[in-house]
Scaffold this motif. Structure first.
Motif, PDB file in Angstrom:
ATOM      1  N   TRP A 129      21.139  46.020  40.547  1.00 43.27           N
ATOM      2  CA  TRP A 129      21.066  46.683  39.235  1.00 43.27           C
ATOM      3  C   TRP A 129      22.366  46.493  38.446  1.00 43.27           C
ATOM      4  O   TRP A 129      22.346  46.152  37.267  1.00 43.27           O
ATOM      5  CB  TRP A 129      20.771  48.165  39.421  1.00 43.27           C
ATOM      6  N   VAL A 130      23.483  46.704  39.102  1.00 46.17           N
ATOM      7  CA  VAL A 130      24.782  46.556  38.437  1.00 46.17           C
ATOM      8  C   VAL A 130      24.976  45.111  37.963  1.00 46.17           C
ATOM      9  O   VAL A 130      25.460  44.872  36.849  1.00 46.17           O
ATOM     10  CB  VAL A 130      25.928  46.996  39.378  1.00 46.17           C
ATOM     11  N   LEU A 131      24.594  44.157  38.784  1.00 45.13           N
ATOM     12  CA  LEU A 131      24.750  42.747  38.408  1.00 45.13           C
ATOM     13  C   LEU A 131      23.852  42.383  37.224  1.00 45.13           C
ATOM     14  O   LEU A 131      24.278  41.696  36.289  1.00 45.13           O
ATOM     15  CB  LEU A 131      24.447  41.840  39.601  1.00 45.13           C
ATOM     16  N   ILE A 132      22.607  42.837  37.242  1.00 47.50           N
ATOM     17  CA  ILE A 132      21.684  42.547  36.133  1.00 47.50           C
ATOM     18  C   ILE A 132      22.207  43.161  34.835  1.00 47.50           C
ATOM     19  O   ILE A 132      22.198  42.521  33.772  1.00 47.50           O
ATOM     20  CB  ILE A 132      20.264  43.067  36.453  1.00 47.50           C
ATOM     21  N   CYS A 133      22.675  44.398  34.915  1.00 47.25           N
ATOM     22  CA  CYS A 133      23.219  45.052  33.722  1.00 47.25           C
ATOM     23  C   CYS A 133      24.486  44.350  33.238  1.00 47.25           C
ATOM     24  O   CYS A 133      24.710  44.214  32.030  1.00 47.25           O
ATOM     25  CB  CYS A 133      23.504  46.518  34.013  1.00 47.25           C
ATOM     26  N   TRP A 141      40.456  39.638  36.391  1.00 50.83           N
ATOM     27  CA  TRP A 141      40.400  39.351  37.830  1.00 50.83           C
ATOM     28  C   TRP A 141      41.800  39.260  38.421  1.00 50.83           C
ATOM     29  O   TRP A 141      42.076  39.804  39.497  1.00 50.83           O
ATOM     30  CB  TRP A 141      39.638  38.045  38.063  1.00 50.83           C
ATOM     31  N   ALA A 142      42.719  38.585  37.711  1.00 49.86           N
ATOM     32  CA  ALA A 142      44.064  38.342  38.236  1.00 49.86           C
ATOM     33  C   ALA A 142      44.829  39.638  38.469  1.00 49.86           C
ATOM     34  O   ALA A 142      45.446  39.826  39.520  1.00 49.86           O
ATOM     35  CB  ALA A 142      44.840  37.428  37.296  1.00 49.86           C
ATOM     36  N   ALA A 195      35.170  41.552  48.957  1.00 47.51           N
ATOM     37  CA  ALA A 195      33.788  41.052  48.937  1.00 47.51           C
ATOM     38  C   ALA A 195      32.785  42.149  48.587  1.00 47.51           C
ATOM     39  O   ALA A 195      31.824  41.906  47.844  1.00 47.51           O
ATOM     40  CB  ALA A 195      33.451  40.437  50.291  1.00 47.51           C
ATOM     41  N   LYS A 196      33.010  43.364  49.083  1.00 55.57           N
ATOM     42  CA  LYS A 196      32.028  44.431  48.866  1.00 55.57           C
ATOM     43  C   LYS A 196      32.069  45.000  47.449  1.00 55.57           C
ATOM     44  O   LYS A 196      31.165  45.750  47.057  1.00 55.57           O
ATOM     45  CB  LYS A 196      32.239  45.556  49.882  1.00 55.57           C
ATOM     46  N   ASP A 197      33.086  44.629  46.666  1.00 53.53           N
ATOM     47  CA  ASP A 197      33.222  45.172  45.316  1.00 53.53           C
ATOM     48  C   ASP A 197      33.152  44.105  44.218  1.00 53.53           C
ATOM     49  O   ASP A 197      33.509  44.377  43.066  1.00 53.53           O
ATOM     50  CB  ASP A 197      34.543  45.928  45.181  1.00 53.53           C
ATOM     51  N   MET A 198      32.672  42.913  44.538  1.00 54.92           N
ATOM     52  CA  MET A 198      32.604  41.849  43.536  1.00 54.92           C
ATOM     53  C   MET A 198      31.645  42.194  42.397  1.00 54.92           C
ATOM     54  O   MET A 198      31.858  41.794  41.255  1.00 54.92           O
ATOM     55  CB  MET A 198      32.213  40.523  44.180  1.00 54.92           C
ATOM     56  N   HIS A 199      30.589  42.934  42.710  1.00 52.82           N
ATOM     57  CA  HIS A 199      29.664  43.348  41.650  1.00 52.82           C
ATOM     58  C   HIS A 199      30.373  44.272  40.654  1.00 52.82           C
ATOM     59  O   HIS A 199      30.141  44.195  39.445  1.00 52.82           O
ATOM     60  CB  HIS A 199      28.436  44.041  42.247  1.00 52.82           C
ATOM     61  N   SER A 200      31.258  45.132  41.176  1.00 55.13           N
ATOM     62  CA  SER A 200      32.027  46.025  40.304  1.00 55.13           C
ATOM     63  C   SER A 200      33.000  45.235  39.442  1.00 55.13           C
ATOM     64  O   SER A 200      33.145  45.513  38.240  1.00 55.13           O
ATOM     65  CB  SER A 200      32.785  47.047  41.154  1.00 55.13           C
ATOM     66  N   LEU A 249      44.994  47.198  37.866  1.00 54.98           N
ATOM     67  CA  LEU A 249      45.690  48.170  37.021  1.00 54.98           C
ATOM     68  C   LEU A 249      44.761  49.312  36.619  1.00 54.98           C
ATOM     69  O   LEU A 249      45.206  50.434  36.383  1.00 54.98           O
ATOM     70  CB  LEU A 249      46.233  47.490  35.763  1.00 54.98           C
ATOM     71  N   MET A 250      43.470  49.010  36.557  1.00 51.41           N
ATOM     72  CA  MET A 250      42.491  50.010  36.139  1.00 51.41           C
ATOM     73  C   MET A 250      41.962  50.822  37.319  1.00 51.41           C
ATOM     74  O   MET A 250      41.835  52.047  37.229  1.00 51.41           O
ATOM     75  CB  MET A 250      41.339  49.320  35.405  1.00 51.41           C
ATOM     76  N   TYR A 251      41.679  50.154  38.433  1.00 52.85           N
ATOM     77  CA  TYR A 251      40.986  50.816  39.539  1.00 52.85           C
ATOM     78  C   TYR A 251      41.781  50.902  40.838  1.00 52.85           C
ATOM     79  O   TYR A 251      41.292  51.459  41.816  1.00 52.85           O
ATOM     80  CB  TYR A 251      39.645  50.118  39.806  1.00 52.85           C
ATOM     81  N   GLY A 252      43.005  50.351  40.874  1.00 50.45           N
ATOM     82  CA  GLY A 252      43.832  50.519  42.062  1.00 50.45           C
ATOM     83  C   GLY A 252      44.236  51.973  42.250  1.00 50.45           C
ATOM     84  O   GLY A 252      44.050  52.806  41.348  1.00 50.45           O
ATOM     85  N   ASP A 253      44.767  52.304  43.408  1.00 46.72           N
ATOM     86  CA  ASP A 253      45.207  53.680  43.660  1.00 46.72           C
ATOM     87  C   ASP A 253      46.104  54.146  42.520  1.00 46.72           C
ATOM     88  O   ASP A 253      47.108  53.502  42.190  1.00 46.72           O
ATOM     89  CB  ASP A 253      45.967  53.756  44.989  1.00 46.72           C
TER      90      ASP A 253
END
Length: 399
Positions: free
Chosen positions: A11-15, A58-59, A84-89, A64-68
């Motif tokens: 769903w996330v990828l399609i959106c 990506w770089a 790998a588990k967060d590539m869709h995000s 900067l947005m989602y790191g701790d």
């Protein structure tokens, strides 16, 4: 991996793919609302927004947005995101970052240096957008902890881009012939057809932008997603009708470009509260933003004398901020109209003004430095002949 997780990621990828297609919509709106001699330049800017934004976000931008979170103000930076588990995000958030950057393109169309624009686009997706985004969408962000609600980005994406557009348009100055003897002169776009097609594509993309921000569709999420689709659609439709009738009263005719901007105004406005308001609330937000966008475009053009060819400041900046504030009024949980008092509205105001101040301040510093070093405006000859020939060595249309 269980079936629900697979469904949610799909769903996330399609959106995300739908939101990516909004780049085509922005390109067509900007091209249609401006003159044909600058169309190739507009295509290149919108294309590069996504290409540069994809690499920059990506770089380092995503981290900067989602790191701790560091003190609630910025994510812990890291290079070249590779989980790998967060590539869709990563993909879903990349297309949002590109949207924030490309909003600025329309406001400074027809007179801005291509090289300078590329640098600003890079810094927008690399630093400016991720930092304020982390305040809201990073769980450790200071606005997130306050309870600030911006579900899909009326302020995080749209208002940020809108205020950056205001600064950019003011610093680059109006197009030649736009203002004479204190009067604003209309500089007509070359194709309302392209502009209309662009708005329809953006409307389609918004069904990824808002419902995709649920970030899941399995289980009870499917009900939430369906509700978000409806609130999104109602606001866009109401915005169009409101803008059309207001323009009809002002100009004596149902103006096409104002009505098209009314659609976008309603969609931008409801983006913050699409999951928090009822269908009636979404309708009212659409109406309010549809009315506001007409008066805002008139005010910025004729009173402030800031030349914004596509109305980006009004659609994204003003209606993004207004829609975010209206969450404090129409949210079914804690909104003013539902007996929640002024607390939520106050938090919404803090978020709107904080991100607005960041967008204006950061954009001013970047663009002012670029203006004093590289220059941000093409020569008079280049502007009159058109940017397609001088900046890209070709015409979009063959005579």
């Amino acid at each position: 991996m269980d079936t629900n997780t697979v469904l949610d990621i799909m769903w996330v990828l399609i959106c995300g793919i739908l939101v990516f297609f909004m780049q085509a919509g922005f390109t067509l709106v900007e091209a249609g609302f401006t003159r044909s001699k600058n169309t190739s330049n507009i295509i290149m800017k919108n294309l590069m927004d996504f290409c540069i934004g994809s690499l920059a976000f990506w770089a380092v931008g995503y981290s900067l947005m989602y790191g701790d979170s560091i003190g609630g103000f910025i994510g812990t930076p890291s290079w070249f995101f590779d989980s790998a588990k967060d590539m869709h995000s990563l993909f879903f958030q990349t297309v949002f970052a590109a949207t924030a950057a490309t909003i600025v393109s329309g406001a400074i169309a027809e007179r801005t240096k291509f090289t300078t624009y590329l640098i600003f686009s890079l810094l927008m997706t690399l630093v400016i957008y991720p930092i304020s985004g982390s305040w809201v969408w990073n769980p450790g962000g200071w606005l997130a902890k306050m309870g600030f609600v911006d579900f899909a980005g009326s302020t995080v994406v749209h208002s940020l881009g809108g205020w950056a557009s205001l600064v950019a348009a003011a610093l680059v100055g109006p197009r030649i012939g736009k203002y004479t003897d204190g009067k604003s002169n209309a500089i007509l776009g070359h194709s309302i057809t392209l502009g209309a097609l662009g708005v329809f594509i953006l409307w389609l993309g918004w069904f990824g932008f808002n419902p995709g921000s649920q970030l899941a569709i399995s289980g009870d999420n499917v009900t939430a997603v369906a509700g978000i689709v409806i609130t999104t659609n109602l606001a866009g439709a109401a915005g169009a009708l409101a803008a059309m009738f207001v323009a009809w009263m002002i100009y004596g005719k149902p103006d096409v470009s104002m009505t098209l901007n009314g659609v976008l105004a309603g969609l931008v406005g409801v983006t913050a509260g699409c999951a928090a308001v009822s269908p009636v609330g979404a309708l009212l937000i659409g109406i309010i933003c549809g009315v506001a966008v007409v008066f805002s475009i008139e005010f910025i053009d004729k009173k402030l004398k800031i030349d914004d060819p596509v109305g980006a400041v009004s659609v994204h900046g003003v209606c993004g901020a207004l829609g975010t504030l209206l969450v404090g009024v129409f949210a079914t949980d804690g909104g003013l109209m539902y007996g929640g008092g002024f607390e939520k509205l106050g938090v919404q105001a803090i978020g709107v003004f904080s991100i607005g101040a960041w967008a204006i301040g950061a954009s001013f510093i970047v663009i002012f430095i670029l203006k004093k070093t590289m220059g941000i405006r093409v020569t008079k000859e280049e502007e009159i002949d058109g940017l397609d020939i001088h900046e890209h060595g070709s015409k979009c249309y063959n005579d």
